[in-house]
Structures are given as structure tokens and as C-alpha cells.
Design a protein around this motif. Structure first.
Motif, PDB file in Angstrom:
ATOM      1  N   ARG A  73       0.837  -1.188   0.000  1.00 27.07           N
ATOM      2  CA  ARG A  73       0.000   0.000   0.000  1.00 27.07           C
ATOM      3  C   ARG A  73       0.873   1.239   0.000  1.00 27.07           C
ATOM      4  NH1 ARG A  73      -4.504  -1.871   4.528  1.00 27.07           N
ATOM      5  NH2 ARG A  73      -5.246  -3.710   3.396  1.00 27.07           N
ATOM      6  N   PRO A  74       0.289   2.394  -0.306  1.00 26.51           N
ATOM      7  CA  PRO A  74       1.076   3.638  -0.315  1.00 26.51           C
ATOM      8  C   PRO A  74       1.772   3.864   1.029  1.00 26.51           C
ATOM      9  CG  PRO A  74      -1.066   4.006  -1.323  1.00 26.51           C
ATOM     10  CD  PRO A  74      -1.096   2.621  -0.746  1.00 26.51           C
ATOM     11  N   GLY A  75       2.981   4.373   0.973  1.00 26.00           N
ATOM     12  CA  GLY A  75       3.739   4.624   2.180  1.00 26.00           C
ATOM     13  C   GLY A  75       4.544   3.437   2.643  1.00 26.00           C
ATOM     14  N   GLY A  76       4.601   2.391   1.846  1.00 25.54           N
ATOM     15  CA  GLY A  76       5.373   1.218   2.220  1.00 25.54           C
ATOM     16  C   GLY A  76       4.680   0.273   3.173  1.00 25.54           C
ATOM     17  N   VAL A  77       3.411   0.515   3.485  1.00 23.66           N
ATOM     18  CA  VAL A  77       2.661  -0.364   4.389  1.00 23.66           C
ATOM     19  C   VAL A  77       2.384  -1.689   3.684  1.00 23.66           C
ATOM     20  CG1 VAL A  77       0.537  -0.646   5.705  1.00 23.66           C
ATOM     21  CG2 VAL A  77       1.648   1.592   5.578  1.00 23.66           C
ATOM     22  N   MET A  78       2.554  -2.789   4.419  1.00 25.34           N
ATOM     23  CA  MET A  78       2.365  -4.120   3.850  1.00 25.34           C
ATOM     24  C   MET A  78       1.294  -4.886   4.620  1.00 25.34           C
ATOM     25  SD  MET A  78       6.240  -5.451   3.223  1.00 25.34           S
ATOM     26  CE  MET A  78       5.663  -6.702   2.084  1.00 25.34           C
ATOM     27  N   THR A  79       0.574  -5.687   3.906  1.00 30.19           N
ATOM     28  CA  THR A  79      -0.328  -6.664   4.522  1.00 30.19           C
ATOM     29  C   THR A  79       0.095  -8.037   4.032  1.00 30.19           C
ATOM     30  OG1 THR A  79      -2.165  -5.091   4.566  1.00 30.19           O
ATOM     31  CG2 THR A  79      -2.713  -7.417   4.823  1.00 30.19           C
ATOM     32  N   VAL A  80       0.503  -8.877   4.977  1.00 26.82           N
ATOM     33  CA  VAL A  80       0.995 -10.207   4.639  1.00 26.82           C
ATOM     34  C   VAL A  80       0.117 -11.232   5.339  1.00 26.82           C
ATOM     35  CG1 VAL A  80       2.984 -11.755   4.661  1.00 26.82           C
ATOM     36  CG2 VAL A  80       3.334  -9.289   4.521  1.00 26.82           C
TER      37      VAL A  80
END
Length: 331
Positions: free
Chosen positions: A231-238
Motif C-alpha cells: 500500500r502507499p507509504g510502504g505499508v504491507m499486509t501479509v
């Protein structure tokens, strides 16, 4: 009184019987084809059957079985609502709307017996209808449910087992109550539909709390990573794909070594333009863990009995209210 109730209800009963016969024929014909697909792909396989099951599911989706499956799911959810709308709501509302209840209440049969006979007769037919329907659809979909291992998940769960019987009893009782309170057939039908849809849509949120959920924490390796979202800003969902076979996953979170929710940020060196494999390998080296909360497949029948009991209890309470209203307030 039973004969009189049957005379009033016989048209709906024959239509229902005809619908069940037509559905039984469709299920029998398509079920034979589905069983052939299962034998051809899975056969007597007991271990290491992943590819065989995938082939069966693919073949089923490309055949008439896919349409029958989808339509049968819709029917299982629609029929209890239709019972409430067309059997429950008009039962008393029609008498009140036309004024014929005055004639009925001034006969030798008491108003309590009049209502009890109508409710008992039609409710029994409604519950038997849904019982037969659920048995037929569940038997037909046995191979698909076994292959998908998703019988306990919300969408399929409500169309299997004995829960549809509880839905039918509840919808019928809601319809009778709405008709008695509103005293107009069409508005009572609309209110019945709204209450039924609301109850069925809300139930999955309550169902997850009917039995204690299981919890499991597993290492999240490169092989067990199921999905990555940047996601924008380097946020990750794993998220991982290590849920037990046939379980209904309530929460699936990825936590770091400190036990906190992992949200990145993504390392541009690995999760930039080097392709997904590089990102997966990097994530697998961080020591992440997959934190799962789920209802195991073994909870299917305990949940079925509990939820059915809840709907039947609410239906009985509504019926009790109808008797009280008929004796005390209905004039």
C-alpha cells in the motif's frame, strides 16, 4: 379445524410439493453427472490428492453442476424467507384485513384453538419442507463440500444441515407476528422480509462466538506466505495460508518477533522491481509468525445445533406472543 386449515392451505402445499419434485429430478440427474466427475478425478485417492481434487473442482465449475450448485444455494436461503412472506404474514393479516376474523372468533372453536391449529399445521409443513430440501441439497453437494472443505464457512454453512429448518420456523413466526401487529398483508410481508434478511445476515457475526474459537501461531516462511499487499507509504499486509483443513478462519494476522502486528515498511531493495519472489524470500527471513483464530471443522454440528436452537427458541417466543396478543389485544 385441521380440515379447514388444509382447505385454506392446500394450494400452497401442492405448489410446494411440485417444486420439491422438480428440484429432486434436477438434483438426481445432475448429481449422477457430479458423482461421475468425482470418481473420474478423485476415485479412491486417500493421500496426496491435491491435484486430483483441483481437477475435480475445475471440471465441476465447467459443467452444469456449477449452475445447480449456485441456484441450490440461493434456493436454500430464499425458501425460508418465502415461507415467512407467503405462509406466515397473510395467515392472520388476511383475516384482520378483510374482517373475517370476527366470524372465525364467534364459532364453537375458540380463538386459541383456531390459532394453534393453523400455526401447528403450517409450521410443521414448513419445517418438513426445509428439512427435505436441506437433506436433498446437502446430499447432492457432498462431493463439492468435501473437495472445497468450506462447509463451516458462512455462505455455505447456512445452506447445509439443520439450520435451514430453524430459519424456516423463525421466518414463519416473524411473518405471523408481523401480520398480527400490522394488520395489513403487504406491509407485513415487507416487514417479514426485512427482519429475515437482517437476522440471517447478522448471524455469522454472532455465530463466531457461539463456541470457543481455536487459536494457533505458526512460523511464517516463504513457502507458507499466501498473499502480499503493498500500500502507499510502504505499508504491507501479509497473510499466510496455514489454516487447518476445513476451518472457518476468523482472523489471520501476521505478527513480528515482538508479537506486534506486522505492517512493513516494505524493503524497496526486495519489494521494488525485483519481482515477487525476492519479496517473499525477504519476508520469510524476518522471523514473522502467522496468528490465526478459527472455528475448526469439528465445530460444524455443535454450531448447527446451537444456532438452530436459538432460531427455534425465538420462534417459540414469537408464537407465545401471538397467543397472548390474540387472547388479550386482538378484538
Amino acid at each position: 379445524m385441521i380440515w379447514f386449515t388444509w382447505r385454506q392451505f392446500r394450494t400452497q402445499a401442492w405448489i410446494t410439493a411440485g417444486g420439491l419434485v422438480i428440484l429432486a429430478v434436477v438434483l438426481a440427474i445432475s448429481g449422477h453427472h457430479l458423482a461421475d466427475l468425482y470418481r473420474a478425478n478423485v476415485g479412491d485417492c486417500h493421500t496426496g490428492c491435491g491435484n486430483a481434487i483441483d481437477n475435480f473442482i475445475s471440471d465441476a465449475r465447467n459443467s452444469i453442476a456449477d449452475k445447480v450448485f449456485n441456484y441450490s444455494m440461493a434456493i436454500m436461503y430464499a425458501v425460508p424467507g418465502l415461507i415467512g412472506i407467503f405462509w406466515g404474514a397473510p395467515l392472520v393479516a388476511r383475516e384482520l384485513e378483510t374482517g373475517t376474523y370476527r366470524l372465525a372468533f364467534n364459532q364453537s372453536v375458540t380463538r386459541t384453538r383456531w390459532l394453534a391449529t393453523k400455526l401447528a399445521t403450517i409450521a410443521a409443513v414448513a419445517m418438513v419442507t426445509m428439512g427435505l430440501l436441506s437433506w436433498a441439497v446437502s446430499a447432492w453437494a457432498h462431493h463439492i463440500d468435501h473437495a472445497n472443505a468450506n462447509r463451516i464457512e458462512p455462505l455455505v454453512y447456512g445452506a447445509r444441515g439443520i439450520v435451514p429448518i430453524g430459519y424456516a420456523a423463525f421466518a414463519f413466526a416473524v411473518g405471523v407476528t408481523a401480520g398480527m401487529l400490522i394488520r395489513r398483508t403487504v406491509p407485513a410481508m415487507a416487514a417479514t422480509l426485512a427482519v429475515y434478511v437482517g437476522a440471517v445476515a447478522t448471524m455469522p457475526f454472532l455465530r463466531s462466538h457461539l463456541m470457543p474459537a481455536s487459536h494457533m501461531t505458526l512460523p511464517l516462511t516463504a513457502d507458507s506466505i499466501h498473499e502480499i499487499a503493498l500500500r502507499p507509504g510502504g505499508v504491507m499486509t501479509v497473510s499466510g495460508g496455514s489454516a487447518p483443513h476445513g476451518a472457518w478462519v476468523l482472523t489471520n494476522q501476521t505478527i513480528n518477533t515482538g508479537g506486534n502486528l506486522f505492517t512493513g515498511p516494505a524493503d524497496p531493495q526486495h519489494c521494488g522491481g525485483n519481482g515477487p519472489d525476492s519479496c517473499i524470500q525477504w519476508l520469510g527471513s524476518l522471523g514473522l509468525r502467522e496468528d490465526l483464530t478459527y472455528q475448526p471443522a469439528s465445530h460444524f454440528w455443535p454450531l448447527q445445533w446451537t444456532e438452530t436452537g436459538i432460531f427455534l427458541a425465538v420462534a417459540l417466543l414469537l408464537v407465545g406472543f401471538c397467543f397472548w396478543w390474540t387472547r388479550r389485544r386482538l378484538t
